[in-house]
Every structure is written in C-alpha cells, then in structure tokens.
Design an enzyme around this catalytic site. Structure first.
Site, PDB file in Angstrom:
ATOM      1  N   SER A 231       0.829  -1.207   0.000  1.00  0.00           N
ATOM      2  CA  SER A 231       0.000   0.000   0.000  1.00  0.00           C
ATOM      3  C   SER A 231       0.869   1.265   0.000  1.00  0.00           C
ATOM      4  CB  SER A 231      -0.952  -0.050   1.206  1.00  0.00           C
ATOM      5  OG  SER A 231      -1.925   0.953   1.140  1.00  0.00           O
ATOM      6  N   HIS A 435      -7.595  -5.522   0.073  1.00  0.00           N
ATOM      7  CA  HIS A 435      -6.403  -4.698   0.255  1.00  0.00           C
ATOM      8  C   HIS A 435      -5.530  -5.165   1.411  1.00  0.00           C
ATOM      9  CE1 HIS A 435      -4.166  -1.031  -0.637  1.00  0.00           C
ATOM     10  NE2 HIS A 435      -4.091  -0.781   0.663  1.00  0.00           N
TER      11      HIS A 435
END
Length: 481
Positions: A231, A435
C-alpha cells in the site's frame, strides 16, 4: 504564525540543507541504538490476566466482552494466550515469542525524526551471519512493522528469515515506533505538533526510505537489497525512485503489494467520501484531530454505524479506521486473529498523508502535494508536478487483486504503463482477495509470498525474464479467476 508559512519555511529549509547524491553508504548516523530486548514470558500470565491487560490497550476495549468474542467466532475458553499477548506486544516481542531473534535499530534521519527499525537477522533454520542478502519490508498507511510478523509462521518476515534472508522491517515517521523528533513533540504545543506532523508520503519517499536503506547498508555492507512494500509502502517507493533515481541501482527486485499511485477509480466509499471532504487543510486539521490523523472514538463510532452492517460485532470492527478505509469482507480473514490486528492498527499517520491521497483521488493523477496558492513558491508552477514514473528503473513487480477497494486494476494498469522498468504484473488468483489480505490473509503465503520469493530468487540467479521456463507457472499474470 500561519501554518502555510510554517510549511513554506520548512520546505525551504529542507531544500537548503539537502545532501548531495553521493555514495549514501558513507553517511554518518548519529544516535544509533541497537538492542535485543528482554521479553516478558506471556505464558507466565493467566488468560484472565492477559485479557484484562489487553482491554487497557487502545482498540481492544471490547475484548473483555465474551458475547462479542463469541460473535467473532472466538471461543474465549479455548483461545491461545499468545493471541491475547500478541495483541498488545511490540514488534520485537511478537518476533521473540515465535522463537526468532529480533533487534531494535534507532537512528536520526535527515529531517530530525528518530526512526526505529526492526531486524530479524536469522532463524533456527538459518542462523544469523554477516553477508546475508537483505530483504527490506515497508508497511502501509496507518500500519507498522508488526504487520509483517503478526499472523504467525506464514508471515512474510518469518518466511524470508527461514529462507536465509537478513530481514529488515521499516517504520516511517509518525507511527508508534518512530514517534520522536530531536526538537518537536507530536503531542506538545501547537507549534511543535504542526512541525512534527508536517509531512505527507512524499517526505517518506524522499527522506525516510532512502535513510533507512542507507542505514541498512551501514550495518550490513550490503549495497543492494530486495524491497517489498504494501500500500503506502509502494507509494513511497515510487516517490523515492522518481525523485532520487540514484536509489534505483540499490534495488535487486521490488515487489509492490496492492500498489497505490493512481487512485482516480478506487471503489472504497469511505475513502472516496473522505477525499472530497478534505477540501482544505484548515477543514481537515480542525475536523480530523489537528495534524495527526487520529479521529476520536465518538466520530469513529458514528462512521462505523454508517458504513457497516447492523450486527454489533461487525460495527466494533468497522469502527477501526483501517477497516473503514479498506473494507472488511474477505473469507481470507482469520477472525481469531482480529484482536492482534486491532491491537496494532491504526499505528499513526499525519493528516497531510490523508490529504495528499485525497488530492490524487480527486484529480486522478500521481503528483506532488497541492499547496493551492503557494504552489508557485513550493513547486515553481501553478499546479503540482507529476511524479516522473519513467525514472523508476528498478525492476518492479506489481501484485493486484479484483476485490481491492483501494488499488483498482485500471489504476494499476495506468501505473504499469508509466513505470520505467516494469517486469511482472500479477493478478492474485482469488477473486475475494482485498487490500489487507496481502498481509493478513489465511492463504497469504501460497497466494502471494511464494511468488515474491520465486521472483527474488530468480534475480539472485540472474534470471529476470517473466517467460523463463522455471518461473512461468509462478509469475505469469492470472487472466481469469
């Protein structure tokens, strides 16, 4: 003093004091501390004592509620004491409890922040020794080094240590492990707080990452490393290699898990709403908690009620800002590990980090921080310049998934086409993968980490072609799931 003036003076001072792009390994590091701490034996405490201690940890207040634990799928009478102990442990305590050595390394970076890194130099199957190849892991937004070691034996930190790598876990400025500065207090007077939190992921990319890489070299004599980012750990990497291209040559291979650069098409309803809510620095700092992104419990409870289903247990999870941002809907989540996850996240971030991402969502571009009317002073142009992704010449592998609300495949493709040396684009072979599954999933090793390791090994053998026969089944992009 107007905070825009403070920003301006800070940036000008940074420019005036910037160092030449000389051999980074020759830099002298003040305030170095290397320590292998003594770890309290959690097995000496009863489960009741552990739960009571954990309930005093921010984010774990609910853990004494047996009804909620049952709804989580956690049998409180059978839960392993290590789960509770891990929930409020430090990164090195987590590592040592799993039988691995762990070192704490602290140093002062160029901007005066005291950065703390954690090192796993070896394991029982691969004892520590000088000269090992370095694997450097960088966490995402609101996260910390703990994310690479909190999920048991299949966590990437342990996988790489067992395979013979010298594993270094980074912590960016402002998280729970790097919350010190030689001058400014993150919790002090308004001026101190403003200066301490006056950074976005741009500064993490141009200062924190290079300084951590240089520190690793100073301790290991290894000038080239493998890099794995998740990320925001990918965003900062792209910034580093585009703004300070000399560091491209320091990377053996780069692995971007859930890559974040272009965000114009992201599907997270909370983040998209937040992006348009952050219309000005004044509004953001006043409503989100003055400089540090740390909304109070009342705000988070309201957001949890609005964003989550009606079940009480789910709202407890969703009131955690990380789940609000990335969602919580994956069958890959091990509910038993939720106390550990929620005990370590969120780990701290600046409001400016969130604002910078919000700007990218609104514009659909990957560019520097937008200072509004001050852009002409800050950037020499009326609009922020785009990052020069063509400068990213390190061999980059992108790992993406269809159920990632923050890293949309079309945005990943835009990134792929802009990079200077993209090598692999790998679609995770699970349509539900989200995610956070890259670091917390039940099958994280088989779905992600085994591929990362195979590609790392290929570069060490001098093989980098995705069509290589030994690798084709591992690293070819999965086109259908």
């Amino acid at each position: 003093m107007n905070h825009f003036v403070i920003i301006l003076l800070t940036v000008m001072a940074s420019v005036l004091t910037s160092q030449d792009e000389e051999d980074p390994s020759t830099r002298i590091y003040p305030q170095i501390l290397t320590d292998i701490p003594f770890i309290e034996d959690a097995s000496a405490m009863s489960l009741e004592e552990l739960i009571d201690k954990a309930s005093n940890h921010p984010g774990l207040e609910w853990i004494k509620d047996e009804e909620l634990l049952t709804q989580f799928g956690i049998n409180v009478t059978q839960i392993h004491p290590d789960i509770i102990a891990d929930a409020f442990s430090t990164t090195c305590q987590l590592v040592r409890r799993r039988g691995y050595p762990c070192e704490i390394h602290r140093f002062q970076n160029k901007d005066g922040y005291i950065i703390e890194m954690h090192r796993i130099p070896g394991s029982s199957s691969s004892p520590a020794k000088f000269g090992k190849t370095v694997a450097y892991l960088q966490h995402g937004l609101l996260d910390s080094s703990a994310t690479w070691v909190m999920m048991g034996k299949n966590s990437l930190g342990y996988v790489l240590a067992d395979l013979g790598y010298d594993v270094w876990l980074g912590n960016k400025r402002g998280n729970r492990y790097s919350r010190e500065h030689i001058r400014d207090d993150p919790d002090g007077r308004r001026g101190d707080r403003r200066r301490f939190w006056n950074f976005s992921w741009h500064h993490i990319g141009i200062v924190d990452l290079p300084d951590m890489i240089d520190y690793i070299t100073s301790r290991t004599a290894q000038h080239r490393i493998h890099y794995v980012g998740h990320s925001q750990g990918t965003t900062a990497f792209f910034v580093m290699c585009s703004e300070r291209p000399v560091y491209n040559s320091r990377i053996i291979s780069a692995h971007m898990l859930a890559p974040i650069a272009f965000m114009g098409n992201l599907r997270s309803p909370f983040v998209r709403s937040l992006a348009f809510f952050l219309n000005s620095l004044d509004m953001a700092t006043s409503l989100l908690g003055i400089y540090e992104f740390l909304p109070n419990n009342e705000i988070m409870s309201l957001l949890g009620q609005a964003a989550c289903r009606d079940e009480a247990w789910f709202q407890v999870v969703c009131s955690n800002v990380l789940f609000l941002i990335g969602g919580f809907n994956s069958d890959q989540t091990n509910n038993t590990m939720l106390p550990v996850i929620m005990g370590h996240t969120p780990a701290g971030a600046s409001t400016d980090q969130m604002i910078h991402y919000g700007q990218g969502i609104r514009t659909g571009r990957f560019r520097k921080y937008d200072y509004g009317a001050l852009n002409i002073i800050q950037h020499g142009s009326f609009t922020p310049p785009n990052y020069k992704l063509a400068n990213v010449q390190a061999p980059v592998s992108l790992y993406y998934s269809l159920n990632d609300l923050l890293s949309e495949p079309v945005d990943v493709d835009t990134l792929w086409q802009g990079l200077g040396n993209p090598v692999h684009k790998i679609l995770i072979n699970d349509p539900r993968f989200n995610h956070f599954d890259y670091v917390w999933a039940i099958d994280q090793r088989t779905l992600v980490y085994d591929r990362v390791v195979d590609i790392m090994r290929s570069y060490e053998r001098g093989v980098s072609d995705a069509s290589d026969g030994n690798l084709s089944e591992v690293i070819d992009e999965v086109r259908s799931v």
